[in-house]
Motif scaffolding. Structure first.
Motif, PDB file in Angstrom:
ATOM      1  N   THR A   1       0.864  -1.183   0.000  1.00  0.00           N
ATOM      2  CA  THR A   1       0.000   0.000   0.000  1.00  0.00           C
ATOM      3  C   THR A   1       0.899   1.231   0.000  1.00  0.00           C
TER       4      THR A   1
ATOM      5  N   ASP B   1      -0.353   6.390 -13.464  1.00  0.00           N
ATOM      6  CA  ASP B   1      -1.285   6.049 -12.381  1.00  0.00           C
ATOM      7  C   ASP B   1      -2.726   6.064 -12.894  1.00  0.00           C
TER       8      ASP B   1
ATOM      9  N   HIS C   1      -4.082   2.998 -14.513  1.00  0.00           N
ATOM     10  CA  HIS C   1      -4.470   1.884 -13.647  1.00  0.00           C
ATOM     11  C   HIS C   1      -5.907   2.010 -13.140  1.00  0.00           C
TER      12      HIS C   1
ATOM     13  N   THR D   1      -7.225   7.281  -6.175  1.00  0.00           N
ATOM     14  CA  THR D   1      -7.255   6.077  -5.349  1.00  0.00           C
ATOM     15  C   THR D   1      -7.133   4.869  -6.267  1.00  0.00           C
ATOM     16  N   LEU D   2      -6.121   4.059  -6.035  1.00  0.00           N
ATOM     17  CA  LEU D   2      -5.791   2.963  -6.950  1.00  0.00           C
ATOM     18  C   LEU D   2      -5.849   1.632  -6.209  1.00  0.00           C
ATOM     19  N   GLU D   3      -6.542   0.663  -6.795  1.00  0.00           N
ATOM     20  CA  GLU D   3      -6.703  -0.641  -6.162  1.00  0.00           C
ATOM     21  C   GLU D   3      -6.382  -1.769  -7.135  1.00  0.00           C
ATOM     22  N   ASN D   4      -5.875  -2.860  -6.588  1.00  0.00           N
ATOM     23  CA  ASN D   4      -5.574  -4.049  -7.402  1.00  0.00           C
ATOM     24  C   ASN D   4      -4.870  -3.693  -8.707  1.00  0.00           C
ATOM     25  N   MET D   5      -3.794  -2.955  -8.577  1.00  0.00           N
ATOM     26  CA  MET D   5      -3.061  -2.477  -9.748  1.00  0.00           C
ATOM     27  C   MET D   5      -2.274  -3.602 -10.413  1.00  0.00           C
TER      28      MET D   5
ATOM     29  N   THR E   1      -0.907  -8.149  -3.851  1.00  0.00           N
ATOM     30  CA  THR E   1      -1.783  -7.048  -4.235  1.00  0.00           C
ATOM     31  C   THR E   1      -1.072  -5.720  -4.009  1.00  0.00           C
TER      32      THR E   1
ATOM     33  N   GLY F   1      -1.836  -1.383  -4.165  1.00  0.00           N
ATOM     34  CA  GLY F   1      -2.761  -0.264  -4.306  1.00  0.00           C
ATOM     35  C   GLY F   1      -2.238   0.926  -3.523  1.00  0.00           C
TER      36      GLY F   1
END
Length: 340
Positions: free
Chosen positions: A186, A204, A207, A236-240, A260, A262
């Protein structure tokens, strides 16, 4: 041994000649990081419109000032060369350079691989390091292993912060366990002005849901500004799609689906929105489930956590190259060496 002897650099071998390709926010930070070093000297930098080279070393402040005032280091007095094919022309110039940091945007997704191909075709021998992000981009480079070996190039990939510093921390922390259940990275990034890191911010955005490398690359600055206005400057970036997964899998740590990545990027505030960390959860040989957490200090910037490791891995790569070891290596396979 007293403190004076510890800090004596006189017995060090000749400083290695280093180049930085790409002179946006990351490339400029890289030049600043190298400025006080004794073991490495910045001899060349390249941007879209030109390059500068000095065998005695370039002045980072002068390069940055020229770039900001005139749009290219190619305008630098005496040392600059203006060209729309700066990377190709620099490589073909034959100027002696021991290693390059590819501080380049990876848009399109095969751009870094195409630059590596230019080095292979030129006959240049030395060390390359990148801070590439995407799994698919690193996989392209991994397929070039035999070509890089044959060319006499030692290539260090995924050697920034994540992938890079945090991937290496995960690989080290994994040693406490018999089995790794999860690696969770993270990150928090704070920058005062997104325009200082345009390429990084576009990567970014690529993604985010509904975006791709192609759409992000095609966005105008005004369109990026409009997106940031809608999100109050926060991404806000998740599961990149981050190459930490393939790097840890390649190193035998765990399957990639257990990794994972993010984070949160604030483009209007230099303070990190959250602390960057990696959590490694696993089972010990006694059957205990536990989690190691490695947290980066909030005072360290994205640039510090990318450029420092990149040059540490570049130094490690130079050591490998001097021993005749060529090919491609990741941040999870090789320990970085501190650049003094």
């Amino acid at each position: 041994m007293n403190a004076e002897q510890v800090m004596d650099f006189s017995n060090f071998p000749q400083a290695k000649r280093i180049g930085v390709l790409g002179f946006g926010g990351l490339g400029q930070a890289a030049a600043k990081v190298l400025a006080p070093k004794k073991e490495m000297i910045l001899v060349t930098v390249a941007d879209k419109k030109g390059y500068a080279y000095s065998p005695e070393g370039l002045n980072a402040k002068e390069c940055i000032a020229t770039y900001h005032s005139q749009g290219s280091v190619g305008y630098l007095d005496i040392f600059g060369t203006l060209t729309n094919y700066s990377i190709q022309d620099l490589i073909e110039s034959g100027h002696p350079v021991d290693g390059y940091f590819l501080a380049l945007p990876n848009l399109p997704n095969d751009f870094i691989a195409s630059v590596a191909q230019q080095f292979i075709k030129s006959g240049w021998r030395g060390v390359l390091v990148d801070a590439i992000k995407r799994t698919s981009a690193v996989e392209q480079l991994l397929k070039m292993k035999e070509e890089l070996q044959a060319a006499g190039i030692t290539y260090m990939t995924g050697c920034g912060a994540t992938p890079g510093l945090l991937t290496a921390a995960a690989a080290l922390a994994a040693q406490s366990y018999s089995e790794i259940h999860q690696v969770e990275i993270t990150f928090g990034v704070g920058i005062a002005n997104w325009e200082a890191y345009r390429a990084t911010i576009r990567e970014d955005i690529a993604h985010m849901p509904g975006y791709s490398t192609e759409t992000a690359r095609a966005m105008t600055d005004a369109e990026v500004e409009a997106l940031l206005d809608r999100t109050n400057g926060v991404l806000t970036l998740e599961n990149m799609e981050h190459a930490d997964d393939v790097m840890l899998e390649l190193a035998g740590i765990c399957p990639r689906d257990r990794v994972t990545v993010g984070g949160v990027v604030d483009t209007r505030n230099p303070k990190k929105p959250l602390s960057t960390n990696v959590k490694i959860t696993g089972r010990t040989f006694e059957g205990k489930i536990s989690t190691h957490t490695f947290t980066l200090g909030d005072e360290t910037s994205m640039a510090a956590n990318v450029c420092g490791p990149a040059f540490g891995y570049l130094k490690a790569g130079i050591g490998l190259h001097q021993r005749g070891i060529y090919g491609i290596f990741t941040a999870a396979e090789i320990m970085p060496q501190f650049v003094r």
